[in-house]
Design an enzyme around this catalytic site. Structure first.
Site, mmCIF file in Angstrom:
data_model
loop_
_atom_site.group_PDB
_atom_site.id
_atom_site.type_symbol
_atom_site.label_atom_id
_atom_site.label_comp_id
_atom_site.label_asym_id
_atom_site.label_seq_id
_atom_site.Cartn_x
_atom_site.Cartn_y
_atom_site.Cartn_z
ATOM 1 N N GLY A 211 0.816 -1.211 0.000
ATOM 2 C CA GLY A 211 0.000 0.000 0.000
ATOM 3 C C GLY A 211 0.849 1.261 0.000
ATOM 4 N N GLU A 319 -2.108 14.207 -0.057
ATOM 5 C CA GLU A 319 -0.658 14.464 -0.097
ATOM 6 C C GLU A 319 -0.121 14.121 -1.481
ATOM 7 O OE1 GLU A 319 0.663 11.946 3.257
ATOM 8 O OE2 GLU A 319 0.371 13.677 4.552
ATOM 9 N N GLU A 335 5.521 17.802 0.593
ATOM 10 C CA GLU A 335 5.986 17.141 1.819
ATOM 11 C C GLU A 335 7.505 16.972 1.794
ATOM 12 O OE1 GLU A 335 3.870 13.545 2.784
ATOM 13 O OE2 GLU A 335 5.397 12.933 4.227
ATOM 14 N N CYS A 337 9.228 14.585 2.961
ATOM 15 C CA CYS A 337 9.537 13.216 2.519
ATOM 16 C C CYS A 337 9.482 13.090 0.996
ATOM 17 C CB CYS A 337 8.553 12.215 3.115
ATOM 18 S SG CYS A 337 8.772 11.940 4.872
ATOM 19 N N CYS A 403 6.732 11.132 9.857
ATOM 20 C CA CYS A 403 7.606 10.595 8.811
ATOM 21 C C CYS A 403 8.763 11.531 8.462
ATOM 22 C CB CYS A 403 6.792 10.294 7.563
ATOM 23 S SG CYS A 403 5.704 11.636 7.063
ATOM 24 N N CYS A 404 8.487 12.839 8.420
ATOM 25 C CA CYS A 404 9.490 13.766 7.860
ATOM 26 C C CYS A 404 10.750 13.921 8.724
ATOM 27 C CB CYS A 404 8.856 15.116 7.571
ATOM 28 S SG CYS A 404 7.504 15.049 6.371
HETATM 29 ZN ZN LIG Z 1 6.919 12.970 5.623
#
Ligand SMILES: [Zn+2]
Length: 657
Positions: A211, A319, A335, A337, A403-404
């Protein structure tokens, strides 16, 4: 040096017929001593990595592993609460990867002790068959609501089980290469073996795609470390199965198979990881079809969906990438990421094609929309990176979906690895910063290159050669697109002013040489001797950039660029702070100046502008005032206020406050 040597050993051990034709010079062999990157890498090492580990503790991410381990030991636990997100496990993995990269170049007993403890903790939370996903282990009957009642039943959509696995694999490969220890690698291969048994084309196996991509890249890294073909096969299977049966959508890049995709679509981080995985498989399998697909997607992305800062993913909703030319500034998502993923992707395309145009995109992203993701002090972060602010944007110390920050901790120490590459008897100089690189060529003794430069503030670069090689070899020096009057590959952005009167120059031992460009490189072949000096001079005037007329958000506006750096006007530097209503006419002279005490030392752009405002009768009036712009990456380090990258160059593009 362990990493460099072990990578070579494994490359030799694999003996694969195919791989990337161009090889990066590992970050462990490139030592930066400059004033731009070296201090940032040090802040990442001494501040951001310990800080992010602390945040992982504070927010219960380590506690999830502890509880899962207790359950596996048969200990009764009272707290069965599910984590905030089912992918919270990835944050410790990412910071551990960053710590490993950091330890590979700089021993640190305290960090080593912490990492050792964390590796043991992660190992203790792994189920006997290799499954590692704390929320299910903590309470198999009531895992996180996205996880589904049994393993992998929601993998194609919400559970992120393979996403967690992918980040574990990346961390394990880094940890092994940095330390030579197999503790985390064993955890990773145990889970990878479980995945190889579980997923695949055979009857009885799951025909399921990831996913949230990254397991493809992670499996390739495990393959490189272990030589185990089944890991590469599974990476390819995860690409092949994607979109092969109903149930997919554009958000997950799974409505149609990747081989049939021609546009950058859906969730931008997932997309960037998918395209990077496709490049890995294209390289290692010699698969021309995957190569064709990512080339087409790249052309779409760079030609129609790339921000001038190198950011990707315009839409907050999902996103995601927007449509062609959909590049709003105030609401730009970009983002952090996704910027990192964009650099992973472009580096891989460079390694496939040896074309500097990919490094042009990588450099633009690195110095602008990626670096903007972390504050100057290394403890505050951007998740979205907009190109305009009405004053409500601020960096955050952490995020629920974190996450970032973790991604930055792992990317930063690897930056020296993007500077050089080699193929056969040719060295490619891709990025510029003072420092020393020890470069192993395929035959004969190594070459040491020493760069001296103030890049990105000054385009004068001196490269000194040291070698005992007697045979001729090539040093190919990238001449950046920005110095060749090309803002980006393609025509999404163009300079709107005249090219600099001073041409770029290239000299060897004081003699001017013709820079006959081949794929963006000045290729210098000769019998190099120790003490030979290459002098590159790239003039860095302030340039005005305009966007393709299809980009509605940038209509009647210009952006300022100097060298690889994109600038913005921010509130503290401009009278009244109302930078969104500034007009910067094309005929206004702009000058650049280095300000050593501003924002840790940055080049600024100065001139005069007009500010549009309303008088007492409500009529629009323009007032002349001084103008100053700072590098985009350095904004939002002095509190909240207005910021704009794209500034009106006439009344037509101006807006009233
Ligand atoms: Zn991120």
């Amino acid at each position: 040096m362990l990493l460099a040597s072990s990578v070579r050993v494994f490359a030799a051990m694999l003996g694969t017929a195919h791989d990337y034709p161009f090889k990066p010079v590992p970050f462990t062999a490139v030592h930066l001593t400059d004033q731009f990157w070296a201090p940032r890498l040090e802040i990442n090492r001494v501040t951001t990595i310990p800080y992010a580990f602390g945040k992982c503790e504070e927010t219960g991410r380590m506690y999830n592993f502890e509880r899962a381990a207790d359950v596996l030991r048969g200990k009764a636990i009272s707290d069965r609460k599910a984590p905030g997100y089912p992918f919270d496990d990835t944050d410790p993995y990412k910071v551990l990867e960053g710590a490993s990269y950091s330890l590979a170049v700089q021993p640190d007993a305290k960090m080593t002790a912490y990492v050792d403890k964390l590796v043991a903790l992660i190992a203790s939370a792994q189920e006997p068959d290799g499954y590692l996903y704390t929320t299910r282990t903590i309470d198999p009957q009531h895992p996180h609501k996205w996880s589904g009642p049994v393993r992998w039943v929601h993998e194609q959509d919400l559970s992120h089980e393979l996403y967690n696995a992918g980040h574990l694999f990346e961390a394990a490969a880094a940890h092994y290469q940095a330390t030579g220890e197999t503790g985390l690698l064993n955890v990773a291969t145990k889970e990878a073996d479980l995945l190889c048994r579980t997923f695949g084309p055979a009857d009885g196996q799951l025909h399921v795609w990831p996913g949230h991509e990254i397991v493809e890249m992670g499996l390739v890294k495990l393959y490189r470390v272990t030589g185990k073909q089944s890991y590469l096969d599974l990476a390819k299977y995860f690409l092949d199965v994607r979109g092969s049966h109903p149930g997919g959508d554009d958000y997950h890049q799974s409505r149609i198979p990747p081989l049939d995709q021609t546009e950058a679509i859906g969730h931008a981080v997932r997309a960037g990881y998918l395209y990077s995985g496709m490049a890995d498989v294209a390289a290692l399998e010699g698969d021309e079809n995957y190569l064709r697909a990512i080339d087409a997607i790249w052309t779409n992305c760079v030609g129609k969906k790339l921000y001038i800062t190198g950011g990707i993913g315009a839409r907050p909703s999902g996103e995601a990438f927007g449509g062609d030319y959909e590049l709003p500034n105030l609401t730009a998502y970009n983002e952090t990421c996704a910027a990192i993923a964009n650099d992973y992707w472009n580096e891989r395309l460079f390694l496939l094609h040896g074309d500097a145009k990919y490094v042009d995109v990588l450099e633009r992203t690195l110095y602008n929309g990626l670096l903007s993701g972390v504050s100057l002090d290394g403890t505050k972060f951007f998740y979205p990176n907009p190109l305009e602010s009405s004053g409500d944007t601020e960096r955050s110390p952490w995020f629920g979906c974190a996450c970032c920050p973790g991604n930055l901790t792992r990317f930063m120490p690897s930056i020296p690895g993007y500077f050089y590459a080699q193929r056969g008897d040719a060295i490619y100089v891709n990025l510029f910063a003072s420092g020393v690189a020890d470069i192993a060529l395929e035959n004969g003794p190594p070459v040491k290159l020493t760069q001296e430069t103030r890049y990105p503030w000054d385009g004068a670069v001196t490269i000194t050669v040291a070698t005992v090689r007697s045979s001729p070899f090539v040093i190919a020096v990238r001449i950046p697109g920005w110095a060749r009057n090309e803002v980006v590959p393609g025509d999404l952005y163009r300079y709107s002013d005249r090219p600099p009167e001073q041409p770029m120059t290239l000299k060897v031992n004081g003699q001017t040489v013709a820079a006959n460009l081949d794929k963006g490189y000045a290729t210098l072949k000769r019998s190099w001797k120790t003490g030979d000096v290459i002098e590159l001079n790239l003039p860095m005037p302030v340039r005005r950039v305009h966007a393709d007329g299809n980009v509605a958000a940038d209509s009647g506006r210009i952006a300022l660029q100097r060298g690889p750096i994109v600038f913005c006007a921010e509130w503290p530097d401009n009278p009244n702070g109302k930078v969104r209503s500034l007009i910067l006419p094309d005929d206004q002279t702009l000058t650049a100046e280095f300000e050593p005490h501003l924002l840790n030392g940055v080049e600024t752009i100065q001139g005069r502008a007009f500010r549009l405002s309303k008088n007492a009768d409500g009529a629009a009036v323009t007032t002349g005032q001084p103008f100053k712009a700072i590098p985009y990456f350095s904004w939002a380090n002095r509190g909240r206020g207005e910021m704009a990258v794209w500034i009106a160059n006439s009344d037509a593009g101006a807006r009233l406050p």
